[in-house]
Write an enzyme that holds these catalytic residues in place. Structure first.
Site, PDB file in Angstrom:
ATOM      1  N   ALA A 171       3.034  -0.819   4.936  1.00 47.87           N
ATOM      2  CA  ALA A 171       2.376  -0.881   6.137  1.00 47.87           C
ATOM      3  C   ALA A 171       2.135  -2.277   6.647  1.00 47.87           C
ATOM      4  O   ALA A 171       1.953  -2.665   7.784  1.00 47.87           O
ATOM      5  CB  ALA A 171       1.480   0.232   6.321  1.00 47.87           C
TER       6      ALA A 171
ATOM      7  N   ASN B 197       8.195  -5.379  -0.835  1.00 50.13           N
ATOM      8  CA  ASN B 197       8.068  -4.189   0.048  1.00 50.13           C
ATOM      9  C   ASN B 197       6.479  -4.196   0.416  1.00 50.13           C
ATOM     10  O   ASN B 197       5.705  -3.619  -0.323  1.00 50.13           O
ATOM     11  CB  ASN B 197       8.542  -2.880  -0.723  1.00 50.13           C
ATOM     12  CG  ASN B 197       8.374  -1.534   0.595  1.00 50.13           C
ATOM     13  OD1 ASN B 197       8.065  -1.916   1.463  1.00 50.13           O
ATOM     14  ND2 ASN B 197       8.969  -0.587   0.196  1.00 50.13           N
TER      15      ASN B 197
ATOM     16  N   TYR C 112      10.959   8.838   1.586  1.00 48.20           N
ATOM     17  CA  TYR C 112      10.891   7.851   0.543  1.00 48.20           C
ATOM     18  C   TYR C 112      11.529   8.566  -0.806  1.00 48.20           C
ATOM     19  O   TYR C 112      11.823   7.708  -1.766  1.00 48.20           O
ATOM     20  CB  TYR C 112       9.705   7.409  -0.043  1.00 48.20           C
ATOM     21  CG  TYR C 112       8.838   6.903   1.300  1.00 48.20           C
ATOM     22  CD1 TYR C 112       9.448   5.543   1.820  1.00 48.20           C
ATOM     23  CD2 TYR C 112       7.882   7.357   1.977  1.00 48.20           C
ATOM     24  CE1 TYR C 112       9.074   5.075   2.736  1.00 48.20           C
ATOM     25  CE2 TYR C 112       7.376   6.983   2.912  1.00 48.20           C
ATOM     26  CZ  TYR C 112       7.816   5.732   3.640  1.00 48.20           C
ATOM     27  OH  TYR C 112       7.139   5.016   4.634  1.00 48.20           O
TER      28      TYR C 112
ATOM     29  N   ARG D 182       7.033   0.817  13.553  1.00 46.81           N
ATOM     30  CA  ARG D 182       7.813   0.299  12.416  1.00 46.81           C
ATOM     31  C   ARG D 182       8.816  -0.905  12.574  1.00 46.81           C
ATOM     32  O   ARG D 182       9.312  -1.223  11.649  1.00 46.81           O
ATOM     33  CB  ARG D 182       8.112   1.492  11.440  1.00 46.81           C
ATOM     34  CG  ARG D 182       7.106   2.143  11.023  1.00 46.81           C
ATOM     35  CD  ARG D 182       7.598   3.233  10.162  1.00 46.81           C
ATOM     36  NE  ARG D 182       6.739   4.430   9.820  1.00 46.81           N
ATOM     37  CZ  ARG D 182       5.680   4.486   9.238  1.00 46.81           C
ATOM     38  NH1 ARG D 182       5.122   3.499   8.457  1.00 46.81           N
ATOM     39  NH2 ARG D 182       4.964   5.744   9.376  1.00 46.81           N
TER      40      ARG D 182
ATOM     41  N   GLU E 202      12.642  -9.241   2.065  1.00 49.12           N
ATOM     42  CA  GLU E 202      11.871  -8.258   2.484  1.00 49.12           C
ATOM     43  C   GLU E 202      12.665  -6.995   2.385  1.00 49.12           C
ATOM     44  O   GLU E 202      13.800  -7.034   2.716  1.00 49.12           O
ATOM     45  CB  GLU E 202      11.501  -8.179   3.916  1.00 49.12           C
ATOM     46  CG  GLU E 202      10.887  -7.226   4.601  1.00 49.12           C
ATOM     47  CD  GLU E 202      10.641  -7.420   5.991  1.00 49.12           C
ATOM     48  OE1 GLU E 202      10.891  -8.500   6.614  1.00 49.12           O
ATOM     49  OE2 GLU E 202      10.377  -6.266   6.653  1.00 49.12           O
TER      50      GLU E 202
ATOM     51  N   HIS F   4      12.766  -2.411   2.447  1.00 52.19           N
ATOM     52  CA  HIS F   4      12.270  -1.295   2.782  1.00 52.19           C
ATOM     53  C   HIS F   4      13.044  -0.021   2.311  1.00 52.19           C
ATOM     54  O   HIS F   4      14.198  -0.291   2.381  1.00 52.19           O
ATOM     55  CB  HIS F   4      12.031  -1.225   4.205  1.00 52.19           C
ATOM     56  CG  HIS F   4      11.214  -2.066   4.805  1.00 52.19           C
ATOM     57  ND1 HIS F   4       9.883  -2.035   4.623  1.00 52.19           N
ATOM     58  CD2 HIS F   4      11.236  -3.337   5.397  1.00 52.19           C
ATOM     59  CE1 HIS F   4       9.303  -3.233   5.311  1.00 52.19           C
ATOM     60  NE2 HIS F   4      10.282  -4.024   5.724  1.00 52.19           N
ATOM     61  N   ILE F   5      12.455   0.923   1.872  1.00 52.32           N
ATOM     62  CA  ILE F   5      13.501   2.233   1.295  1.00 52.32           C
ATOM     63  C   ILE F   5      13.869   2.935   2.504  1.00 52.32           C
ATOM     64  O   ILE F   5      15.070   3.192   2.522  1.00 52.32           O
ATOM     65  CB  ILE F   5      12.113   2.957   0.490  1.00 52.32           C
ATOM     66  CG1 ILE F   5      11.573   2.328  -0.695  1.00 52.32           C
ATOM     67  CG2 ILE F   5      12.927   4.306  -0.055  1.00 52.32           C
ATOM     68  CD1 ILE F   5      10.326   2.746  -1.221  1.00 52.32           C
TER      69      ILE F   5
ATOM     70  N   PRO G 197       0.757  -1.308   0.006  1.00 53.99           N
ATOM     71  CA  PRO G 197      -0.077  -0.052   0.069  1.00 53.99           C
ATOM     72  C   PRO G 197       0.940   1.274  -0.036  1.00 53.99           C
ATOM     73  O   PRO G 197       1.899   1.409   0.679  1.00 53.99           O
ATOM     74  CB  PRO G 197      -0.673  -0.255   1.316  1.00 53.99           C
ATOM     75  CG  PRO G 197      -0.205  -1.249   2.164  1.00 53.99           C
ATOM     76  CD  PRO G 197       0.692  -2.081   1.054  1.00 53.99           C
ATOM     77  N   ASN G 198       0.472   2.178  -0.871  1.00 49.74           N
ATOM     78  CA  ASN G 198       0.868   3.627  -0.946  1.00 49.74           C
ATOM     79  C   ASN G 198       2.210   3.704  -1.773  1.00 49.74           C
ATOM     80  O   ASN G 198       2.692   4.862  -1.815  1.00 49.74           O
ATOM     81  CB  ASN G 198       0.882   4.130   0.542  1.00 49.74           C
ATOM     82  CG  ASN G 198      -0.278   4.304   1.202  1.00 49.74           C
ATOM     83  OD1 ASN G 198      -1.328   4.835   0.634  1.00 49.74           O
ATOM     84  ND2 ASN G 198      -0.298   3.692   2.261  1.00 49.74           N
TER      85      ASN G 198
ATOM     86  N   ARG H 252       5.125  10.727  -2.295  1.00 54.24           N
ATOM     87  CA  ARG H 252       4.847  10.593  -1.137  1.00 54.24           C
ATOM     88  C   ARG H 252       5.962  10.599  -0.059  1.00 54.24           C
ATOM     89  O   ARG H 252       6.869  10.145  -0.399  1.00 54.24           O
ATOM     90  CB  ARG H 252       4.228   9.068  -0.986  1.00 54.24           C
ATOM     91  CG  ARG H 252       4.043   8.547   0.491  1.00 54.24           C
ATOM     92  CD  ARG H 252       4.228   6.909   0.546  1.00 54.24           C
ATOM     93  NE  ARG H 252       3.970   6.549   1.944  1.00 54.24           N
ATOM     94  CZ  ARG H 252       4.293   5.126   2.204  1.00 54.24           C
ATOM     95  NH1 ARG H 252       4.478   4.080   1.262  1.00 54.24           N
ATOM     96  NH2 ARG H 252       3.941   4.907   3.358  1.00 54.24           N
TER      97      ARG H 252
ATOM     98  N   ARG I 110      12.723   4.868  12.870  1.00 48.00           N
ATOM     99  CA  ARG I 110      11.557   5.642  12.683  1.00 48.00           C
ATOM    100  C   ARG I 110      10.546   5.318  14.019  1.00 48.00           C
ATOM    101  O   ARG I 110      11.164   4.988  14.929  1.00 48.00           O
ATOM    102  CB  ARG I 110      10.729   5.388  11.516  1.00 48.00           C
ATOM    103  CG  ARG I 110      11.579   5.766  10.193  1.00 48.00           C
ATOM    104  CD  ARG I 110      10.942   5.619   8.801  1.00 48.00           C
ATOM    105  NE  ARG I 110       9.769   6.296   8.699  1.00 48.00           N
ATOM    106  CZ  ARG I 110       8.819   5.923   7.974  1.00 48.00           C
ATOM    107  NH1 ARG I 110       9.139   5.073   7.035  1.00 48.00           N
ATOM    108  NH2 ARG I 110       7.728   6.701   7.485  1.00 48.00           N
TER     109      ARG I 110
HETATM  110  C1  DQA Z   1       8.131   1.194   4.011  1.00 51.93           C
HETATM  111  C2  DQA Z   1       8.072   1.392   5.603  1.00 51.93           C
HETATM  112  C3  DQA Z   1       6.998   1.213   6.167  1.00 51.93           C
HETATM  113  O1  DQA Z   1       7.021   1.455   7.661  1.00 51.93           O
HETATM  114  C4  DQA Z   1       5.803   2.255   5.539  1.00 51.93           C
HETATM  115  O2  DQA Z   1       4.549   1.586   6.006  1.00 51.93           O
HETATM  116  C5  DQA Z   1       5.885   2.134   3.952  1.00 51.93           C
HETATM  117  C6  DQA Z   1       7.363   2.050   3.513  1.00 51.93           C
HETATM  118  C7  DQA Z   1       9.550   1.486   3.438  1.00 51.93           C
HETATM  119  O3  DQA Z   1       9.966   1.073   2.347  1.00 51.93           O
HETATM  120  O4  DQA Z   1      10.360   2.134   4.053  1.00 51.93           O
HETATM  121  O5  DQA Z   1       4.710   2.127   3.187  1.00 51.93           O
HETATM  122  O6  DQA Z   1       8.159  -0.357   3.917  1.00 51.93           O
END
Ligand code: DQA
Length: 144
Positions: free
Chosen positions: A75, A72, A22, A109, A96, A98-99, A9-10, A17, A105
């Site tokens: 959330a 990725n 990011y 998270r 897995e 994450h950016i 998501p997102n 964003r 953070r």
């Molecule tokens: C994320 C980190 C997550 O906590 C967040 O909800 C994201 C992006 C990252 O790529 O840093 O949507 O996965």
């Protein structure tokens, strides 16, 4: 050799964003660079804001010749027992990524529901986290 990059998501909003966290690069730019860098690898890319669709795509990857997945989960990383189970249910290696460095953070998270089901975790390198994920899979493939 086929790799699937899967975003939750997102992450369709990358580029606009929260650029302070990011960055300003988009996923399509990132995938274009990866395809140029690894022309011998077929790189598929899938994004959904819907948890079940991510699970459906992961299950499909298990039967369509995909070697491994760079995931990725956004959330859903922090909440999804269903994704954890889905990763465990397929024999594909899942990396897995994450950016952002999720450990720097908010407290919520810092916990990943999916890490125990994944082959490894990469975080905090911006969009380069995806390249590192692809390279982890490539190394596994070449070592086999
Ligand atoms: C994320 C980190 C997550 O906590 C967040 O909800 C994201 C992006 C990252 O790529 O840093 O949507 O996965």
């Amino acid at each position: 050799m086929k790799i699937l990059i899967m975003n939750g998501p997102n992450l369709n909003l990358l580029g606009t964003r929260e650029p302070g966290i990011y960055g300003t690069g988009t996923m399509s730019e990132c995938v274009t660079v990866l395809r140029e860098r690894y022309p011998e690898v077929e790189i598929d890319c899938y994004q959904s804001n819907v948890e079940g669709f991510l699970i459906d795509r992961l299950q499909a990857a298990a039967t369509d010749g995909t070697y491994g997945v760079v995931l990725n989960a956004g959330a859903y990383t922090h909440t999804s027992v269903a994704l954890h189970d889905a990763i465990r249910s397929v024999s594909l290696p899942v990396i897995e990524v994450h950016i952002s460095n999720v450990h720097c953070r908010e407290e919520f998270r810092r916990h990943s529901m999916i890490s125990p089901a994944c082959r490894g975790v990469i975080c905090g390198f911006g969009l380069d986290s995806y390249r590192l994920g692809v390279e982890a899979l490539l190394k596994m493939y070449l070592d086999e």
